[in-house]
Design an enzyme around this catalytic site. Sequence first.
Site, PDB file in Angstrom:
ATOM      1  N   CYS A  26       0.761  -1.247   0.072  1.00 30.55           N
ATOM      2  CA  CYS A  26       0.027   0.049   0.053  1.00 30.55           C
ATOM      3  C   CYS A  26       0.890   1.325   0.168  1.00 30.55           C
ATOM      4  O   CYS A  26       2.171   1.144  -0.567  1.00 30.55           O
ATOM      5  CB  CYS A  26      -0.874  -0.055   1.205  1.00 30.55           C
ATOM      6  SG  CYS A  26      -0.045  -0.200   2.812  1.00 30.55           S
ATOM      7  N   HIS A 562      -3.262  10.166   3.241  1.00 34.73           N
ATOM      8  CA  HIS A 562      -3.796   8.698   3.037  1.00 34.73           C
ATOM      9  C   HIS A 562      -5.317   8.821   3.273  1.00 34.73           C
ATOM     10  O   HIS A 562      -5.745   9.059   4.548  1.00 34.73           O
ATOM     11  CB  HIS A 562      -2.860   7.933   4.045  1.00 34.73           C
ATOM     12  CG  HIS A 562      -3.312   6.377   3.954  1.00 34.73           C
ATOM     13  ND1 HIS A 562      -4.574   5.705   4.120  1.00 34.73           N
ATOM     14  CD2 HIS A 562      -2.366   5.410   3.355  1.00 34.73           C
ATOM     15  CE1 HIS A 562      -4.489   4.485   3.897  1.00 34.73           C
ATOM     16  NE2 HIS A 562      -3.150   4.325   3.380  1.00 34.73           N
TER      17      HIS A 562
END
Length: 640
Positions: A26, A562
Amino acid sequence: MKYNQLAKDIIANVGGRENVKSVVHCITRLRFKLKDESKANTEVLKNMDDVVTVMKSGGQYQVVIGNHVPDVYKAVVEEGGFQSEKSVDPEDADGEKGSVLNRFIDMISGIFTPILGVLAASGMIKGFNALFVAIGWLDNTGGTYQILNAIGDGLFYFLPILLGYTAMKKFGGTPFLGMVIAMALVYPALEGIPSAGDPLYTLFAGTVFESPVYIEFFGIPVILMTYSMSVIPIIVSAFFAVKIEKFFAKVIPSVVKMFLVPMFTLLIIIPLTFIIIGPIATWASQLLGQATVAAYSLSPVIAGFFLGGFWLVFVMFGLHWGLVPIAINNFTSQGYDPVLALIFAHSFALAAAIAAVWIRTKNPKMKTLSPPAIISGIFGVTEPGMYGIALPLKRPFIFVIISSAIGGALLGLFGTTGYVMGGLGVFQLPSFIPSEGIDITVIGAIIAALVASILAFVLTFFFGDINKNDTAITETPAEPDTDKTKNDVKNEVIVSPLKGKVKNLADINDTAFASGALGQGVAIEPSEGKLFAPVSGTVTALFPTHHAIGITSDEGAEVLIHIGMDTVQLDGKHFKAHIAQGDRVERNQILIEFDMNGIKKDGFDLTTPVVITNHSQFEITTINEQEIKSQDLLIELKAK
């Protein structure tokens, strides 16, 4: 390639290529699925210069790298000969989901997590209501008490309906079907039948399962149970309901599927639940409750010492999810629960240990992280303090375990018991008050918390070795090469990329971000699904799922954003990017749009960290918690 040696070291210390089933990444971490996690050298990995930490969650072995993880991932794939972004093991490609324990933990957390907040809130209201009666503020026959009791008790009475929704959703069925099944189980007319007359006959007479039969369904005896406030029956029923629903969805024509599938599903699963599933599951829940209470009765002190001491360890590995449903089941089947009462002292011990760190440390960052972690601990939220301070320093964490174990033993000694599912920390205390009012069990809980707190504080203050180890807190991942060097950075103003509410970074539910290991900054709870550029600069990282972005500003600040927690699992669903990696962007330019409702509906937290990954080159000032509009001042950077 720059990271080839690091990749070789990582592969070797996760147990070698043959131990890796799959690896993806990620925005900040490598996510391995390992065949045997015990073969991984976790401590070695944690101590590598380019590794922030290691986390284990949901069957994944996560090696946190930082915002240059794409480059490390490429090196890992190249060195290991893995398939990029794909499974390297046929078993994994077939959808294998890990060990039985991991699947159980995932199931339980998926069912109970969505309702834990409101469950705790209802329990707190009931607990405070009992407290008000005990100290004479309210009369338990008055209207105020009755209404507060209804507020607190309503959720518990109709708990099967909420669990019907979450269980069906977790098992892959239609959530509203689960609710309807539960509604039938708590239907007042059926629950009232046993008190309206004599039974037709009795089944299993002379055994522990002796059951009077009041009604039949097409000649089949129905054992009527009390399903209000129950847990296990609706979960088991939902599991089988999903199987039935999927079967009918395959065989019924699409033109009538919308109403015939739920109709046939309900016609089969509800009678089946009343006749077979419900009674068996109810007996099982009663036996489970009696077994845990019996085990506790053998030695409350030993049980308290063990549970109190190891609770934080259970939380680290997700094992506490195996105990939470047992406690909830005890409340519903026994009317009380000693399990969660025994862990009451742990959050106070942690808060006290962090207070000692706060007083003794010479590290400015730790001084900043400690106060919010202390407050969080007092209110039962332990993750910021545990992951951000106690664990990296090691000794304080050990002292917290010792102190919590002693506090748990005292709770067992005093016989402290919970009577409702309340909150944690100070909010758990009212849940210990019995109907007779405050007694020695409640006073004992206060004594246990004080003893654990004092012990944790003293041990950490005098023996914590705080300043020797505080570099463990300040270590940050190696930063990616950019055209900017330390001498190139300049003062910078970071504006908010989102409209929403600013939160303290240490309070969010992601240990890597909360600890500050991935950068310093804030988090934002968005109220609008649009992400704008907080600076003018270059997009240096854009994850393929578009849930996270890294920008290097013209002044040298490296900003990482994020969107949401663990939203990489959505695989790009609900996100739309208006830019690409390498693009030049201007402040206030729209970067990404995201569907807030869709993300929330899929069960993900939208809290969005906004951090400066090269924070060591700046003195950072952030705004306090408040509502904010996009392009309002968020962070000020002063070059060192």
